[in-house]
Write an enzyme that holds these catalytic residues in place. Structure first.
Site, PDB file in Angstrom:
ATOM      1  N   ILE A 159      -6.865   7.669  -0.747  1.00  0.00           N
ATOM      2  CA  ILE A 159      -6.756   6.225  -0.847  1.00  0.00           C
ATOM      3  C   ILE A 159      -7.612   5.666   0.287  1.00  0.00           C
ATOM      4  O   ILE A 159      -7.496   6.089   1.438  1.00  0.00           O
ATOM      5  CB  ILE A 159      -5.279   5.762  -0.728  1.00  0.00           C
ATOM      6  CG1 ILE A 159      -5.175   4.235  -0.860  1.00  0.00           C
ATOM      7  CG2 ILE A 159      -4.627   6.245   0.546  1.00  0.00           C
ATOM      8  CD1 ILE A 159      -3.732   3.734  -0.934  1.00  0.00           C
ATOM      9  N   SER A 160      -8.526   4.764  -0.052  1.00  0.00           N
ATOM     10  CA  SER A 160      -9.481   4.256   0.941  1.00  0.00           C
ATOM     11  C   SER A 160      -8.770   3.476   2.041  1.00  0.00           C
ATOM     12  O   SER A 160      -7.656   2.985   1.860  1.00  0.00           O
ATOM     13  CB  SER A 160     -10.521   3.352   0.265  1.00  0.00           C
ATOM     14  OG  SER A 160     -11.293   4.065  -0.651  1.00  0.00           O
ATOM     15  N   SER A 161      -9.441   3.351   3.182  1.00  0.00           N
ATOM     16  CA  SER A 161      -8.874   2.586   4.287  1.00  0.00           C
ATOM     17  C   SER A 161      -8.733   1.123   3.877  1.00  0.00           C
ATOM     18  O   SER A 161      -9.532   0.604   3.082  1.00  0.00           O
ATOM     19  CB  SER A 161      -9.769   2.687   5.523  1.00  0.00           C
ATOM     20  OG  SER A 161     -10.945   1.920   5.349  1.00  0.00           O
ATOM     21  N   ARG A 189       0.818  -1.216   0.000  1.00  0.00           N
ATOM     22  CA  ARG A 189       0.000   0.000   0.000  1.00  0.00           C
ATOM     23  C   ARG A 189       0.851   1.264   0.000  1.00  0.00           C
ATOM     24  O   ARG A 189       0.465   2.281  -0.594  1.00  0.00           O
ATOM     25  CB  ARG A 189      -0.924  -0.011   1.220  1.00  0.00           C
ATOM     26  CG  ARG A 189      -1.956   1.131   1.238  1.00  0.00           C
ATOM     27  CD  ARG A 189      -2.894   0.991   2.428  1.00  0.00           C
ATOM     28  NE  ARG A 189      -3.991   1.954   2.380  1.00  0.00           N
ATOM     29  CZ  ARG A 189      -4.211   2.881   3.317  1.00  0.00           C
ATOM     30  NH1 ARG A 189      -3.416   2.964   4.382  1.00  0.00           N
ATOM     31  NH2 ARG A 189      -5.234   3.706   3.221  1.00  0.00           N
TER      32      ARG A 189
END
Length: 399
Positions: free
Chosen positions: A74-76, A48
């Site tokens: 950026i999503s969790s 990530r």
């Protein structure tokens, strides 16, 4: 071949982030309910940190959304894993992703499906994501710059569609491009009041299943032009802060679904005669130090029109014990962000300790002038014990 490449990269002993990814999966993603072994394995192996600015690498494996530029995030990791699991990816699937963003969601999908087609409307983000995906050898991911509302007609039909930005309603072109029997995962709703849905196409119609309340950046382009309900950033308020509104319909079947709030973890709406406001309050309970137990809510705020806010709420605690981090204690918190999703500071009511009956708390907050939105948080935040919250109010204070 793609699986071999991914395994080779992830198993490299020189990767200092592998232990952090393992902890993320074990302590945040699995404990929150994701069980698909292949999805969990892909989360463990996808770097990530490579999909965000280097300055954010120290926070890459926290379960939180982070800014990636151009007012996007950026999503969790949990929401990425949860959406991927809901999509039920199969090795023969051709998948369309709307909202490439950093490229992280496409990277997680890559080893699980045959092909990923990903569209990004912001050119700078799309080009950067394409370069990152190519550098990391995600050869079965194709990218395009364009309006995701229109889909990718030349490559249709798609077995699966995953949408990582929120329109007010489901775009018809995506429905048309979804294969019969196919699945679409999409957040739909108002700017700060969204529900993530699983849609299955049967006989040309969509069968809906509500999954969870959520908060994504808006789908721009044609979708934004069609939006009918807009937030009022000059008059920010907390929605359902007294927890009187209960979920209805399909949403009533979901655990930890509190209307107006999203990402509920270990929370229940309780009916009781001693509730400080109305007949109900929110109860957070946690027995595992560090495990999430909270609610979040997004709120639009224009810092040039709102200079001060009053944050207030009632709280009751029982056998509270501090969690593993310095801030792992019950609280009500507000974090301000500017138009580029940069953190402008967090303000707290609390922390609340030990065992105490209901008491009301209030604080005056100064809003940074560049503020464009805020995240309101309520919960235990990694502490153990029980905390009850009610009458959570955020209101504008006139000069």
């Amino acid at each position: 071949m793609m699986m071999v490449l991914l395994l080779s990269r992830a198993s490299n002993a020189a990767d200092p982030y592998q232990p952090a990814r393992d902890r993320l999966v074990e302590t945040r993603i699995k404990t929150a309910g994701v069980t698909n072994i292949k999805v969990l394995d892909s989360m463990r192996r996808t770097p990530r940190h490579e999909f965000m600015p280097r300055s954010l690498w120290p926070r890459a494996y926290y379960d939180m959304a982070l800014p990636i530029g151009e007012a996007q995030t950026i999503s969790s990791p949990f929401i990425v894993a949860s959406m991927t699991e809901a999509l039920d990816p199969q090795p023969t699937d051709k998948v369309l992703e709307i909202g490439t963003g950093s490229g992280y969601q496409a990277a997680v999908l890559s080893p699980l499906v045959k092909d990923v087609y990903s569209i990004e409307i912001v050119r700078e983000l799309g080009e950067k994501a394409a370069a990152t995906l190519a550098r990391l050898d995600y050869g079965n991911v194709s990218t395009r710059i364009g309006d995701g509302f229109l889909g990718w007609r030349d490559a249709a039909p798609f077995d699966k569609i995953i949408v990582t930005c929120s329109p007010e309603s489901v775009p018809q072109p995506l429905v048309d491009q979804l294969a019969e029997g196919g699945t679409m995962i999409i957040p739909v709703g108002q700017r700060y009041q969204q529900t993530l849905f699983k849609l299955v196409k049967k006989d040309g119609q969509l069968i809906r299943e509500a999954l969870r309340p959520t908060l994504f950046v808006p789908m721009t382009g044609a979708a934004e032009d069609k939006r009918k309900v807009l937030p009022d950033p000059s008059n920010p308020v907390a929605v359902n802060g007294d927890f009187e509104v209960m979920p209805e319909g399909d949403e009533a079947k979901l655990l930890e679904f509190v209307p107006g709030w999203y990402y509920g973890r270990q929370v229940t709406q309780i009916e009781a005669s001693d509730a400080p406001s109305g007949k109900q309050f929110a109860r957070f309970q946690n027995e595992t130090p560090g495990r999430n137990s909270h609610l979040l809510q997004g709120i639009a705020i224009n810092g040039t029109e709102v200079s001060q806010l009053r944050l207030s709420g009632s709280v009751r605690t029982s056998e509270i014990r501090k969690g593993p981090t310095s801030d792992a204690m019950p609280s009500i918190a507000v974090t301000f962000y500017d138009s580029k999703r940069r953190d402008l500071g967090t303000y707290f009511l609390g922390p609340f300790r030990g065992t105490r009956g209901w008491r009301e708390q209030s604080k005056l907050l100064r809003v940074p002038i560049t503020t464009s939105e805020a995240i309101l948080r309520v919960g235990l935040f990694g502490a153990t014990g029980t905390a009850d919250f009610d009458a959570v109010v955020l209101e504008k204070v006139e000069r």
